[in-house]
Design a protein around this motif. Sequence first.
Motif, PDB file in Angstrom:
ATOM      1  N   GLU A  94     -20.976 173.530  13.458  1.00  0.00           N
ATOM      2  CA  GLU A  94     -19.959 172.482  13.645  1.00  0.00           C
ATOM      3  C   GLU A  94     -19.744 172.224  15.142  1.00  0.00           C
ATOM      4  N   GLN A  95     -19.664 173.309  15.917  1.00  0.00           N
ATOM      5  CA  GLN A  95     -19.432 173.170  17.360  1.00  0.00           C
ATOM      6  C   GLN A  95     -20.568 172.383  18.023  1.00  0.00           C
ATOM      7  N   ILE A  96     -21.787 172.833  17.823  1.00  0.00           N
ATOM      8  CA  ILE A  96     -22.906 172.220  18.559  1.00  0.00           C
ATOM      9  C   ILE A  96     -23.257 170.838  17.974  1.00  0.00           C
ATOM     10  N   ASN A  97     -23.342 170.773  16.646  1.00  0.00           N
ATOM     11  CA  ASN A  97     -23.855 169.537  16.046  1.00  0.00           C
ATOM     12  C   ASN A  97     -22.803 168.432  15.936  1.00  0.00           C
ATOM     13  N   PHE A  98     -21.547 168.813  15.794  1.00  0.00           N
ATOM     14  CA  PHE A  98     -20.507 167.781  15.715  1.00  0.00           C
ATOM     15  C   PHE A  98     -19.736 167.659  17.032  1.00  0.00           C
ATOM     16  N   VAL A  99     -19.080 168.753  17.451  1.00  0.00           N
ATOM     17  CA  VAL A  99     -18.273 168.679  18.687  1.00  0.00           C
ATOM     18  C   VAL A  99     -19.198 168.338  19.875  1.00  0.00           C
ATOM     19  N   GLY A 100     -20.359 168.980  19.925  1.00  0.00           N
ATOM     20  CA  GLY A 100     -21.311 168.713  21.014  1.00  0.00           C
ATOM     21  C   GLY A 100     -21.778 167.266  21.011  1.00  0.00           C
ATOM     22  N   THR A 101     -22.025 166.720  19.832  1.00  0.00           N
ATOM     23  CA  THR A 101     -22.475 165.324  19.745  1.00  0.00           C
ATOM     24  C   THR A 101     -21.361 164.372  20.177  1.00  0.00           C
ATOM     25  N   GLU A 102     -20.129 164.715  19.836  1.00  0.00           N
ATOM     26  CA  GLU A 102     -19.015 163.859  20.289  1.00  0.00           C
ATOM     27  C   GLU A 102     -18.930 163.884  21.822  1.00  0.00           C
ATOM     28  N   GLY A 103     -19.129 165.079  22.402  1.00  0.00           N
ATOM     29  CA  GLY A 103     -19.104 165.185  23.869  1.00  0.00           C
ATOM     30  C   GLY A 103     -20.201 164.347  24.503  1.00  0.00           C
ATOM     31  N   VAL A 104     -21.387 164.372  23.906  1.00  0.00           N
ATOM     32  CA  VAL A 104     -22.507 163.578  24.419  1.00  0.00           C
ATOM     33  C   VAL A 104     -22.162 162.087  24.311  1.00  0.00           C
ATOM     34  N   ALA A 105     -21.594 161.692  23.172  1.00  0.00           N
ATOM     35  CA  ALA A 105     -21.258 160.276  22.965  1.00  0.00           C
ATOM     36  C   ALA A 105     -20.215 159.806  23.980  1.00  0.00           C
ATOM     37  N   ARG A 106     -19.188 160.634  24.191  1.00  0.00           N
ATOM     38  CA  ARG A 106     -18.126 160.229  25.137  1.00  0.00           C
ATOM     39  C   ARG A 106     -18.664 160.161  26.559  1.00  0.00           C
ATOM     40  N   ALA A 107     -19.598 161.073  26.887  1.00  0.00           N
ATOM     41  CA  ALA A 107     -20.204 161.028  28.232  1.00  0.00           C
ATOM     42  C   ALA A 107     -21.081 159.774  28.375  1.00  0.00           C
ATOM     43  N   CYS A 108     -21.725 159.366  27.279  1.00  0.00           N
ATOM     44  CA  CYS A 108     -22.519 158.119  27.319  1.00  0.00           C
ATOM     45  C   CYS A 108     -21.593 156.925  27.583  1.00  0.00           C
ATOM     46  N   ILE A 109     -20.462 156.921  26.910  1.00  0.00           N
ATOM     47  CA  ILE A 109     -19.506 155.820  27.123  1.00  0.00           C
ATOM     48  C   ILE A 109     -19.072 155.812  28.586  1.00  0.00           C
ATOM     49  N   HIS A 110     -18.752 156.994  29.109  1.00  0.00           N
ATOM     50  CA  HIS A 110     -18.288 157.123  30.491  1.00  0.00           C
ATOM     51  C   HIS A 110     -19.367 156.667  31.479  1.00  0.00           C
ATOM     52  N   ALA A 111     -20.622 157.061  31.189  1.00  0.00           N
ATOM     53  CA  ALA A 111     -21.718 156.747  32.121  1.00  0.00           C
ATOM     54  C   ALA A 111     -22.310 155.354  31.865  1.00  0.00           C
ATOM     55  N   GLY A 112     -21.868 154.716  30.778  1.00  0.00           N
ATOM     56  CA  GLY A 112     -22.368 153.362  30.472  1.00  0.00           C
ATOM     57  C   GLY A 112     -23.795 153.350  29.958  1.00  0.00           C
ATOM     58  N   CYS A 113     -24.226 154.450  29.324  1.00  0.00           N
ATOM     59  CA  CYS A 113     -25.603 154.446  28.780  1.00  0.00           C
ATOM     60  C   CYS A 113     -25.584 154.441  27.250  1.00  0.00           C
ATOM     61  N   ALA A 114     -26.729 154.098  26.689  1.00  0.00           N
ATOM     62  CA  ALA A 114     -26.866 154.057  25.234  1.00  0.00           C
ATOM     63  C   ALA A 114     -27.231 155.450  24.730  1.00  0.00           C
ATOM     64  N   MET A 115     -27.172 155.606  23.402  1.00  0.00           N
ATOM     65  CA  MET A 115     -27.426 156.933  22.810  1.00  0.00           C
ATOM     66  C   MET A 115     -28.289 156.806  21.570  1.00  0.00           C
ATOM     67  N   PHE A 116     -29.287 157.692  21.475  1.00  0.00           N
ATOM     68  CA  PHE A 116     -30.100 157.818  20.257  1.00  0.00           C
ATOM     69  C   PHE A 116     -29.678 159.101  19.557  1.00  0.00           C
ATOM     70  N   PHE A 117     -29.354 158.977  18.263  1.00  0.00           N
ATOM     71  CA  PHE A 117     -28.916 160.167  17.509  1.00  0.00           C
ATOM     72  C   PHE A 117     -29.810 160.397  16.302  1.00  0.00           C
ATOM     73  N   PRO A 118     -30.517 161.550  16.254  1.00  0.00           N
ATOM     74  CA  PRO A 118     -31.313 161.846  15.069  1.00  0.00           C
ATOM     75  C   PRO A 118     -30.466 162.568  14.030  1.00  0.00           C
ATOM     76  N   SER A 119     -30.164 161.870  12.949  1.00  0.00           N
ATOM     77  CA  SER A 119     -29.529 162.527  11.816  1.00  0.00           C
ATOM     78  C   SER A 119     -30.641 163.006  10.885  1.00  0.00           C
ATOM     79  N   THR A 120     -30.308 163.229   9.649  1.00  0.00           N
ATOM     80  CA  THR A 120     -31.287 163.807   8.732  1.00  0.00           C
ATOM     81  C   THR A 120     -31.192 163.138   7.361  1.00  0.00           C
ATOM     82  N   THR A 121     -32.326 163.043   6.676  1.00  0.00           N
ATOM     83  CA  THR A 121     -32.296 162.531   5.304  1.00  0.00           C
ATOM     84  C   THR A 121     -31.647 163.542   4.368  1.00  0.00           C
ATOM     85  N   SER A 122     -31.340 164.740   4.882  1.00  0.00           N
ATOM     86  CA  SER A 122     -30.621 165.723   4.050  1.00  0.00           C
ATOM     87  C   SER A 122     -29.174 165.308   3.806  1.00  0.00           C
ATOM     88  N   VAL A 123     -28.716 164.221   4.410  1.00  0.00           N
ATOM     89  CA  VAL A 123     -27.358 163.744   4.084  1.00  0.00           C
ATOM     90  C   VAL A 123     -27.325 163.136   2.683  1.00  0.00           C
TER      91      VAL A 123
END
Length: 316
Positions: A94-123
């Motif tokens: 949960e920490q790395i895959n969810f909280v960590g991904t949120e941190g990456v997303a917020r840093a992308c917003i801050h830095a003005g860059c786009a983000m590619f996120f690989p999810s899984t067909t296991s959803v």
Amino acid sequence: MKIVITGALGHIGSRLIRVLPNMFPAAEITLLDNLMTQRYCSIFNLPTNGNYRFEEADILTADLATIFSGAEVVIHLAALTDAAGSFEKRGEVEQINFVGTEGVARACIHAGCAMFFPSTTSVYGSQKNVVDETCSQDELKPQSPYAESKLKAERMLAKLGETDDLRFVTCRFGTIIGTSIGMRFHTAINKFCWQAVMGKPITVWQTALHQYRPYLDLSDAVSAIKFIIKNRLYDKKIYNVVTTNATVNDIVETIKTVIPSVSITHIDTKIMNQLSYHVRNDRFKDLGFEFQGDMVKGIKDTIQLLNGVQHDKQAN
Ligand SMILES: NC(=O)c1ccc[n+]([C@@H]2O[C@H](COP(=O)([O-])OP(=O)(O)OC[C@H]3O[C@@H](n4cnc5c(N)ncnc54)[C@H](O)[C@@H]3O)[C@@H](O)[C@H]2O)c1
């Protein structure tokens, strides 16, 4: 252009970082990884035409906005990826895959860059034979803490797309087939190839032999990421990225063509279920992407990689 790749030393990253300089020759390629999985080999002998920079950093603690500054896109591959093992480390996942991904997303917003996120067909956990991105919410039934964390992250990104105009794309990858210098062997096909080469029975989940599941050739995964960067496909949508759907029996039969004496043994796991479904990839194909991967070749390449090991113990 600057491209940042988190989890760059992993199975997918170690192949991706070797091909990016060919398509984006002038790009500055920042490789971020915390070396949690010790894959130092992934940065051995990188192509000399690449302009690489390595950041040994953890997505949970690093100053990501500074690292991402000036980047066009962050390819966010860092994650805990062992679905079957994720039951024992739910909190860390949960920490790395969810909280960590949120941190990456917020840093992308801050830095003005786009983000590619690989999810899984296991959803997916569909009762239907065929499923696609338009399925109802009750067909999204992740069967492990790993897949749960990915679905939660998908939803969080969708929200940040609305509230903070995060530019991103989510790709639901099938299980990867194929080799890379930083590859690992805990997912279905790779594990089976390893067991077969080592002269051990292939461990198949009780329910799984004839169930269909989606797979993604690593060359298609890497081409899909290049396609997204080239076309700046940060449209906030979800795409299934899948080369083929196959059963474990199909995989075992392919392994048998190289290692005829291979046997199987059935095991129990918390992940198994009665579901069998094909995942459609039309939405991504409709953008003009061509899947060119080949499961049989991927399996044979993986076995070939281990060819110094005696294959067919029972024949001796
Ligand atoms: N391989 C597959 O079959 C598959 C299928 C669907 C989706 N995916 C997704 O694709 C992405 C890449 O998968 P992979 O197979 O290359 O994974 P991998 O496990 O081989 O590599 C993950 C990398 O992330 C790094 N990492 C882990 N936690 C980190 C942290 N906190 N900070 C920085 N680095 C960290 C690890 O050291 C490792 O090098 C993952 O998000 C995974 O969920 C993979």
